[in-house]
Structures are given as C-alpha cells and as structure tokens.
Design an enzyme around this catalytic site. Structure first.
Site: not given
Length: 730
Positions: A501-502, A505, A508
C-alpha cells in the site's frame, strides 16, 4: 512552491492558517548561513537531504530566515507596479520560499519518523508562527487582488490546461483561506488558526507520549504464552530499556486493536492490553486529550461559520471529490448496516469456537482477533503463524514490492550505502526507469521505535517539477517490531499488504510528471490520494508476485501452492469486522465535524458524544470498537479532519481499477504503462475523477467494492456513490 506548501501544511495540521511579520525573524549572519545546510540546495544526488550535517539547532534559524525571505518575496509580488501576469504572480509564488520549504520538509518528516525533545519543543514553539506565516500570505489583500484579476481572464492568457488549472487552484485556496473576509474577520481567523495550530501540536504530542506511557508491563513469561521466542526476547529488551529487568513490556500501536491480541493465549493479558489501548487520551493525567478535542472541534466549527459554511465538514468536503457531507453520509450509511450484520455473523462463529473450547465467557473485543485466527484456521486450515516464516521483510520488499514494480512498470532498484540516513536501520535505493535513466531515490524506514509516530505513511523529501527540474526523493515508513539482533524480520499478512500500500503512494510520487510544484505527486484531493496506493495492494497476492517473494526464510522453499491458494481464498474472511471498525471511525469523524460550535461538548462529555454518535450510526457493536477512538484519532486532528471516509471512498475507485486490470490481462507492462500515463504521472494537474475516467474508460461504480467486501447480497441499492467529473464541477 512554498506558498502551496504553507497552505498544505496548514491543512495537515487541521487548520487553514495565521500573523507573522518579517520583523519577527532575526537576521542571520553570512557565516551562520554558510554552515546551515538549509540555506542552499543539497549537493547530494537529486538534492537528497544532508542528514549527517543537519543539526537540531539548524532548524530555527532556517525557519526564521526562510519565513522572512518568503514574506519579502511575497511583498515584492503583491507590490509589483506592473500589471499581474502568470509569470510575475503565479510562477513567482511557485518559486518563493525555498529555504523555508527545505527546512520544513525535513523537519516535519523527522518529527514523524525520529523525533526527540528538541524537535518537539521546536514543533510547539513554531506551530503558531507557521500558522501566522501562512495567513500572512493567504490574507494578503494586494496579492489576492492580482490572483483574482488573473482568475477573471484565465482563459484568455494563452496558457495550457495545467497553467489555467494552477490559477484556478490558487484562487480557490485563497478564497477558502479567507481572502474575501473583512479585516475584522481576518483578524478573528488569524487568532483561530493560531490557537488551532498550538492545540493540534499538543494533541499529537500527547498521542505519542501516551502510546509510550501506556505500554503494558508483564511480570511473568507465562503470561506471554503464544509469543515466539523472538517476540518474548523483544518484550524483555523493551523492559530492560525502561530499567525493568526481569519483566516484559508490550508496546502499543496507535490503533485500537493491538496485533498481539491475535497471539496471546492468556485472556487476562489480552484484556489488559486492550484496555490500556482504549483508555489512551481519556484517563486523566498529562496526556489526556479530551479538553483539547473540545476546543479544537469548537474552533473548527466557529471558523467554518466565519468562512460561510454550516460546519467544518461542509468546508472540507467542498474541495474534495465528495463535495458534500450528504454524499459521504449516504455512502457510509449504505455500507454500515450490512457491515455490522456481517460482523455479527462472524461473531457468532467466534462464539461457537469459544463455547467449543469450553471458554465459558461471552466474546469481548480483546477476544476477537485471537478467536478469528482459530476460526480462520478451522475454515481454511491455516493461520497467520503458518504464513510468517515465508514473509521475511527483505524478500517481501525486494522480491515482492520491487519485483511487482519491475513487472508492471519496468522499474529497477539498486541499494546505495553512501548516502546519510537519520537512523541506522533506514535503507536507501536508487530507482531507475525502464530506459535505464534514474527516476527517483527511495528511502525505506520499516521499523517501529519510540521516537516514531504510529501507523504507516509516505512522504516526499524532494518533489518532482518541470519548473524546478527536480526529481523525486520519497520515503515509506512502517512500524514493524524489530526482532533481536541476528533474527529475521517475519511479517504478518497485514504488514505485507501495508508495505505494498505505502509503495503505491511512493509510485504516485516517483512517477509524477508535472510542470508546476503545486500539482506534484500526491497533491490530489484527500479522498483520491489513497486510491493509487490501494490499487497497489492487489499485487501482494497476485500469484506470480506471491510466488516470487513468499519463500521460507531458512530453507528458501517456496510457500506451498496449497497455502498460497488458502491466502487468496481467505481474502474476504473477517471483512465484517474490518469494515465495521473502519466505518465506526469514519462515521465518528463525520459526527464530530458536522455539528455547530454550540453542539460541541465540554471535555467531560467527549466520550459520551462518541458513544451517542456510534449508537445513532448503528456502529455501536461492543465486540468491534472503532479503529480509532476520539482521544487518539490522529488522522482527524491532522490532515484527515472530516476526511477519514477517504479510504473507503478511494476503495470504490480501487475496486473498479482492480477489475479493469483483471479484465485487461492483469500484470502486464502495457497495463502498468497505461495506469502511469493516464493517472499516476498526472498528480493534481487535472480533475481527480477525470483522471480516473481517463484510466478506466468509465465513471466509477460501487458494485466492484460490494463484491470485494462481500456485501453484494446485503446492499439492494447499487447506485454509484461518487459523482461524475462533470457533476463534481457543479
């Protein structure tokens, strides 16, 4: 782009920001500037921070001089006798405040990742000053007049779409920051923002202090039955650092539920751990947050009214993709009943297990995760303990997270040990694009420590921009317990998905390809920012990825196919619990922020308000408390005030995107390149929902989320909760 940074910082503190004069900043000597690493760009690759040269006493001079310098730059823009142009106003603001930007970026990153008393004192001393500095910019009438003039003719300036959007965003930020208020009301706003800044800082310091102070002390190793020898050794070492030789200490994480509750066989120890967790911030003493909560909620409501909104949620949501509190209420209200119904069915299975074992007690919150593991084992013939030997941290990261990024986007990673770090366990990697050119630097900070805040997060030390020519330096932070020296770090499945998940980021941030710093990387609405990271979770159990990293840490043997299949089959297990605990917190956030100032309870009534809110929302199911209770709900005292719903709002987009990937062949470079080109690289340079539609080819639908959460049969109304890009502009 430090005007934007100041406003973003204000939002991260849960405020809109206040009055700092240039004269307040002491002059810095040239000698002092020369020795301070913030007064010039870092000479390290990609302007990576000089952690080995940064001293705590460097921050205050850089803050003071940086604010003074930026205000001088802003005054020059506002007082410019020439007619406002895009270059002499908007771009000039984007380029302002570089010293302050560098110092604040590193400071707030370190306060989260590796704080100390000196940094906490600086945080307290400067929270009001930073708020005042931001207001000095946002409430500058002459500056706003120039922005307003450009806004009125933005479509006639010959700008591309990103340039026009930049003017629109600055105009929106200034209006929402109070630019159109009277001088008297601006003074009120400044006072409110200054107080909110101080209160927000104190709240977060109390949360960290209480997490450490509330760690439970165990006298007898028998009470730790269920722990591995390594976990017992870690608990003994934690006790020793507190001068409690011969005892054991279990540290807390910031969530309500504590991971050891799934392993400890001694029910009394589980209860002690759980009760210590839920008492944080509301049990009296120096870390009690109830009075702070009451003051913050009242100030936020008063400020919203001053700015022309019925409540704080209406103010916040206007600038998100949700647009209105009603849209959020409708979605959460639609999901809560089936989620609680699912949780109750799951509870019945857990109670059967308790009764089968002759427990003789009713299921309580501290029993849930322990018996959920037993039921998981019975239903799927495996438990978390079977997984952990195959989930060694370095393999998960390099053969899982990095490998997925290679397969999907063509990225490669090379560890480097020549760059300084702020803590010895931190690792640094160069990131190369498919063409071999450097894309970014990635910092990996995986382990928990007392100096680190709870949770998991990504931050940028350097942000990409065509205007500046910078490439990204981004970091991921988790809170994985560090094993004794020489022992492997074996992860839970939740920690594995959190790592993926991290890194979503991080991607992104690393893939950002925008011209203006305002739009860089994750600079998107809060109810959109979690979406790309949630999409990246899908690769954690993608068969070819899982096979590549899930290998026994001692033998190197791959995880048996049978166990791999069970991991996938159990994906929807315990979703009633997970959805209910999340919704309990998300709806509580909305309850706090959809009230007026006269409805805010005094400190003594804070917990009663929480209980009443849960009852009204139908989430008051005793075995499943909210993921965060109000006194330690750091999200909503920071950048997610009235925004904790964003995770499940984003999950609608995530579920649609997972479906898109599956329909288009899954883990393929062409799919990754499409996701990167249409969405990940665009930052905030385009309307968020339009970016989703550019990628998926259709407006978001709720059905994929209902399927993912196992709620399809429960929700009759399958209407889309997220408005179309066209509707979001209205």
């Amino acid at each position: 782009m430090t005007t934007r940074l100041a406003l973003a910082l204000a939002a991260s503190l849960g405020l809109a920001m206040p009055a700092y004069s240039q004269a307040a900043a002491p002059a810095s000597t040239e000698a002092a500037k020369a020795s301070n690493p913030f007064f010039s760009e870092s000479p390290l690759p990609l302007h990576y921070p000089q952690f080995d040269k940064i001293k705590d006493n460097d921050f205050a001079p850089a803050f003071d001089a940086g604010m003074a310098e930026q205000l001088k730059e802003i005054d020059a823009i506002a007082d410019n006798a020439e007619a406002p142009t895009f270059d002499n106003t908007i771009l000039a603001m984007e380029k302002s405040g570089q010293v302050l930007n560098r110092a604040q970026t590193v400071f707030f990153s370190l306060v989260g990742a590796d704080t100390n008393p000196a940094r906490e004192k600086l945080r307290s001393d400067y929270s009001g000053k930073f708020a005042a500095h931001s207001d000095a910019i946002a409430l500058n009438g002459k500056l706003f007049a120039r922005i307003d003039a450009l806004y009125g003719k933005r479509d006639t300036l010959g700008l591309d779409a990103e340039g026009v959007r930049l003017i629109e965003r600055y105009h929106t930020d200034f209006v929402r920051g109070g630019a159109k208020l009277s001088d008297a009301d601006k003074a009120k706003l400044k006072a409110m923002n200054g107080e909110l800044a101080a209160l927000g800082t104190k709240f977060s310091q109390n949360v960290l202090g209480d997490v450490n102070a509330s760690a439970i002390v165990i006298d007898n190793a028998k009470q730790l039955d269920g722990f591995t020898p390594e976990q017992i050794a870690t608990a003994a070492a934690a006790a020793k650092t507190r001068k409690l030789d011969g005892k054991y200490v279990i540290a807390l994480l910031n969530t309500t539920g504590q991971p050891p509750e799934s392993e400890l066989t001694d029910r009394a120890t589980r209860q002690k751990l759980h009760e210590a967790s839920i008492a944080r911030g509301s049990h009296g003493g120096e870390f009690d947050n109830r009075e702070i909560i009451s003051k913050i909620m009242k100030l936020r409501a008063d400020r919203a009214k001053l700015l022309g909104y019925p409540n704080h949620a209406a103010y916040v949501l206007e600038d998100e993709t949700a647009k209105t509190p009603q849209a959020v209420n409708d979605m959460l209200g639609k999901l809560a009943p089936p989620a609680v119904a699912n949780a109750k069915r799951e509870a019945a299975d857990l109670q059967k297990m308790i009764d089968k074992e002759g427990g003789g007690f009713q299921l309580a919150p501290w029993d849930w995760s322990f018996y959920a593991e037993k039921v998981r084992k019975e239903k799927f013939n495996f438990d978390e303990a079977q997984l952990k030997p195959y989930l060694e941290l370095d393999s998960v990261q390099q053969n899982g997270v990095f490998y997925a990024a290679n397969q999907l986007y063509g990225l490669t990673f090379k560890e480097r040990k020549d760059l300084p770090v702020y803590e010895p366990s931190v690792r640094v990697f160069d990131v190369f694009d498919a063409d071999g050119k450097q894309l970014a630097i990635f910092i990996s900070d995986m382990y928990a420590r007392e100096s680190k805040r709870g949770g998991a997060w990504m931050n940028s030390y350097v942000s990409q921009s065509g205007l500046t020519g910078y490439l990204p330096v981004v970091a991921n932070h988790l809170n994985i317990p560090k094993p004794p020296a020489g022992k492997p770090t074996l992860l839970t499945w939740d920690e594995v998905t959190t790592m993926f998940h991290e890194f979503g980021h991080a991607l992104h941030g690393m893939f950002s390809n925008v011209e203006y710093p305002y739009f860089t990387g994750t600079s998107v609405p809060r109810d959109f920012v979690e979406y790309p990271s949630q999409v990246n979770e899908m690769w954690a159990d993608w068969p070819s990825i899982l096979k590549n990293y899930a290998k026994h840490h001692e033998t190197g043997a791959p995880m048996p196919q049978e166990l791999l299949d069970k991991v996938v089959a159990a994906a929807k297990f315990n979703q009633g619990f997970k959805t209910t605990e999340y919704l309990g917190a998300a709806m509580l956030d909305q309850r706090w922020h959809q009230i007026s100032a006269d409805q805010v309870p005094a400190a003594a009534g804070v917990m009663a308000f929480e209980a009443a809110a849960q009852k009204t929302d139908g989430t008051d199911y005793a075995p499943v408390p909210p993921r965060y209770r109000t006194p330690y709900f750091s999200h909503i005292m920071g950048g997610y005030s009235a925004g904790y719903y964003a995770y499940i709002w984003s999950e609608v987009l995530d579920a649609n995107s997972v479906e898109w990937f599956e329909q288009h062949g899954g883990l393929k470079r062409e799919n990754g390149d499409h996701f990167r080109k249409t969405l990940l690289s665009r930052g905030g340079s385009k309307d968020a929902l339009q970016l989703f539609q550019d990628f998926a080819g259709h407006a978001p639908k709720i059905e994929p989320l209902l399927k993912k959460r196992g709620l399809v049969a429960e929700v009759a109304d399958g209407t889309d909760p997220i408005p179309s890009p066209e509707a979001s502009k209205k």
